[in-house]
Motif scaffolding. Structure first.
Motif, PDB file in Angstrom:
ATOM      1  N   UNK A  35     -13.841  16.583  44.649  1.00  0.00           N
ATOM      2  CA  UNK A  35     -14.600  15.800  43.678  1.00  0.00           C
ATOM      3  C   UNK A  35     -13.791  14.616  43.174  1.00  0.00           C
ATOM      4  N   UNK A  36     -12.528  14.848  42.887  1.00  0.00           N
ATOM      5  CA  UNK A  36     -11.679  13.778  42.374  1.00  0.00           C
ATOM      6  C   UNK A  36     -11.483  12.691  43.439  1.00  0.00           C
ATOM      7  N   UNK A  37     -11.375  13.101  44.701  1.00  0.00           N
ATOM      8  CA  UNK A  37     -11.175  12.137  45.787  1.00  0.00           C
ATOM      9  C   UNK A  37     -12.426  11.296  46.024  1.00  0.00           C
ATOM     10  N   UNK A  38     -13.597  11.934  46.040  1.00  0.00           N
ATOM     11  CA  UNK A  38     -14.844  11.215  46.311  1.00  0.00           C
ATOM     12  C   UNK A  38     -15.285  10.410  45.097  1.00  0.00           C
ATOM     13  N   UNK A  39     -15.086  10.971  43.908  1.00  0.00           N
ATOM     14  CA  UNK A  39     -15.236  10.191  42.695  1.00  0.00           C
ATOM     15  C   UNK A  39     -16.604  10.146  42.058  1.00  0.00           C
ATOM     16  N   UNK A  40     -17.633  10.664  42.709  1.00  0.00           N
ATOM     17  CA  UNK A  40     -18.982  10.657  42.137  1.00  0.00           C
ATOM     18  C   UNK A  40     -19.845  11.666  42.888  1.00  0.00           C
ATOM     19  N   UNK A  95     -18.024  26.794  41.195  1.00  0.00           N
ATOM     20  CA  UNK A  95     -17.722  25.710  42.120  1.00  0.00           C
ATOM     21  C   UNK A  95     -18.332  24.393  41.672  1.00  0.00           C
ATOM     22  N   UNK A  96     -19.619  24.411  41.347  1.00  0.00           N
ATOM     23  CA  UNK A  96     -20.272  23.197  40.855  1.00  0.00           C
ATOM     24  C   UNK A  96     -19.644  22.718  39.550  1.00  0.00           C
ATOM     25  N   UNK A  98     -21.853  18.380  50.541  1.00  0.00           N
ATOM     26  CA  UNK A  98     -21.568  19.026  51.826  1.00  0.00           C
ATOM     27  C   UNK A  98     -20.152  19.600  51.848  1.00  0.00           C
ATOM     28  N   UNK A  99     -19.193  18.870  51.275  1.00  0.00           N
ATOM     29  CA  UNK A  99     -17.816  19.356  51.277  1.00  0.00           C
ATOM     30  C   UNK A  99     -17.673  20.585  50.381  1.00  0.00           C
ATOM     31  N   UNK A 100     -18.344  20.566  49.236  1.00  0.00           N
ATOM     32  CA  UNK A 100     -18.298  21.746  48.367  1.00  0.00           C
ATOM     33  C   UNK A 100     -18.881  22.968  49.069  1.00  0.00           C
ATOM     34  N   UNK A 101     -19.967  22.758  49.810  1.00  0.00           N
ATOM     35  CA  UNK A 101     -20.563  23.868  50.542  1.00  0.00           C
ATOM     36  C   UNK A 101     -19.615  24.445  51.576  1.00  0.00           C
ATOM     37  N   UNK A 126      -9.702  25.013  43.442  1.00  0.00           N
ATOM     38  CA  UNK A 126      -8.820  23.852  43.354  1.00  0.00           C
ATOM     39  C   UNK A 126      -9.178  22.818  44.416  1.00  0.00           C
ATOM     40  N   UNK A 127      -9.528  23.291  45.625  1.00  0.00           N
ATOM     41  CA  UNK A 127      -9.930  22.370  46.688  1.00  0.00           C
ATOM     42  C   UNK A 127     -11.232  21.661  46.336  1.00  0.00           C
ATOM     43  N   UNK A 128     -12.163  22.356  45.666  1.00  0.00           N
ATOM     44  CA  UNK A 128     -13.410  21.718  45.233  1.00  0.00           C
ATOM     45  C   UNK A 128     -13.127  20.632  44.201  1.00  0.00           C
ATOM     46  N   UNK A 129     -12.238  20.940  43.257  1.00  0.00           N
ATOM     47  CA  UNK A 129     -11.872  19.937  42.255  1.00  0.00           C
ATOM     48  C   UNK A 129     -11.222  18.729  42.918  1.00  0.00           C
ATOM     49  N   UNK A 130     -10.358  18.983  43.892  1.00  0.00           N
ATOM     50  CA  UNK A 130      -9.686  17.888  44.590  1.00  0.00           C
ATOM     51  C   UNK A 130     -10.685  17.031  45.360  1.00  0.00           C
TER      52      UNK A 130
END
Length: 277
Positions: free
Chosen positions: A65-70, A105-106, A77-80, A59-63
């Motif tokens: 991605x949604x925050x950064x937008x692309x 995750x990806x 780096x954040x996903x890692x 859920x944090x990974x999805x969040x």
């Protein structure tokens, strides 16, 4: 803080993982029969329990991605960083699922970037995310990356950077088996063997070397060439492979993680599903 949409994506991913765990018989992999529990030092029940520990991280990974937008280096780096924290949480819950976490995750992040898209579009977006290096990753090579270098295998990183070709092949196998009248369990097993038949599984390379990997790939192809798990001949080939891998204590865990990724994409809104490259 993750939104309800992010939590929903995470739950769909965890459901895909537990759906993979529920399949049986899976040669060399834990399933409801606790196949290979002694060899893997963990049973089916504990793996189902620890799978739930992935949900907050996904859920944090999805969040993120949604925050950064692309897809950007910052997102990679954040996903890692989230992934490493989630690995720790999963270890505390009983362990396992490292390969599934990498793939899911990806794919969860990609799905968050492309809301309403189907699985194939998400795979393309995941490829763009994975194209960046994780600058925060530990400098010490992992066992999987070391095996990839030793044998020239694509490994988890190569699979992601190629847009998850084995996940897309599993989607094709699901569609083909369903169209032929297979049950959902049979379709999912056929998808697993489709992945096993060609994947350069670093877990198998570590445990059994190139000859062992080719042996498992040939066994998986034998199930498919016999007509798949919905046929009598295919079921017999499956039983033979099941007994063989159980006796050898060889586990195609990389294939299991990618099947979980395929089941996640399969649950996304329907889009064009052209044959995988």
């Amino acid at each position: 803080m993750s939104s309800r949409e992010d939590e929903t994506l995470a739950q769909v991913a965890v459901t895909a993982l537990t759906g993979q765990l529920a399949l049986a018989p899976k040669p060399g992999l834990p399933d409801p029969r606790d196949l290979g529990a002694r060899a893997l030092c963990r049973d089916h029940g504990s793996l189902r329990w620890s799978a739930k520990a992935l949900a907050p991280g996904l859920a944090a990974m999805a969040a993120a991605a949604r925050r950064i937008g692309e897809p950007t280096p910052a997102l990679r780096a954040e996903l890692g960083a989230i992934g490493r924290s989630t690995e720790h949480s999963v270890r505390l819950a009983g362990g396992g699922h490292k390969g599934a976490l990498w793939a899911l995750g990806f794919l969860v992040a990609a799905a968050a970037l492309t809301p309403g898209a189907g699985g194939r579009e998400a795979a393309v977006t995941a490829k763009r995310i994975a194209s960046y290096n994780d600058k925060g990753a530990p400098r010490r090579p992992s066992r999987g990356s070391s095996i990839s270098v030793k044998y020239g295998a694509a490994g988890a990183r190569g699979e992601a950077r190629a847009g998850f070709p084995h996940v897309r092949r599993a989607l094709d196998a699901l569609a083909k088996a369903r169209a032929a009248g297979a049950t959902e369990a049979e379709a999912r097993l056929d998808a697993l063997f489709t992945v096993m038949s060609t994947l350069q599984d670093t877990e198998l390379l570590y445990a059994a070397g190139p000859l062992g990997l080719r042996h498992v790939q040939a066994g998986a192809r034998g199930v498919l060439e016999a007509g798949g798990t919905s046929t009598t001949a295919g079921a017999e080939a499956l039983a033979s492979l099941d007994a063989d891998l159980h006796a050898r204590a060889w586990s195609p865990r990389g294939s299991a993680g990618l099947l979980a990724g395929a089941l996640f994409l399969d649950a996304l809104p329907v889009s064009s599903r052209a044959p995988a490259a």
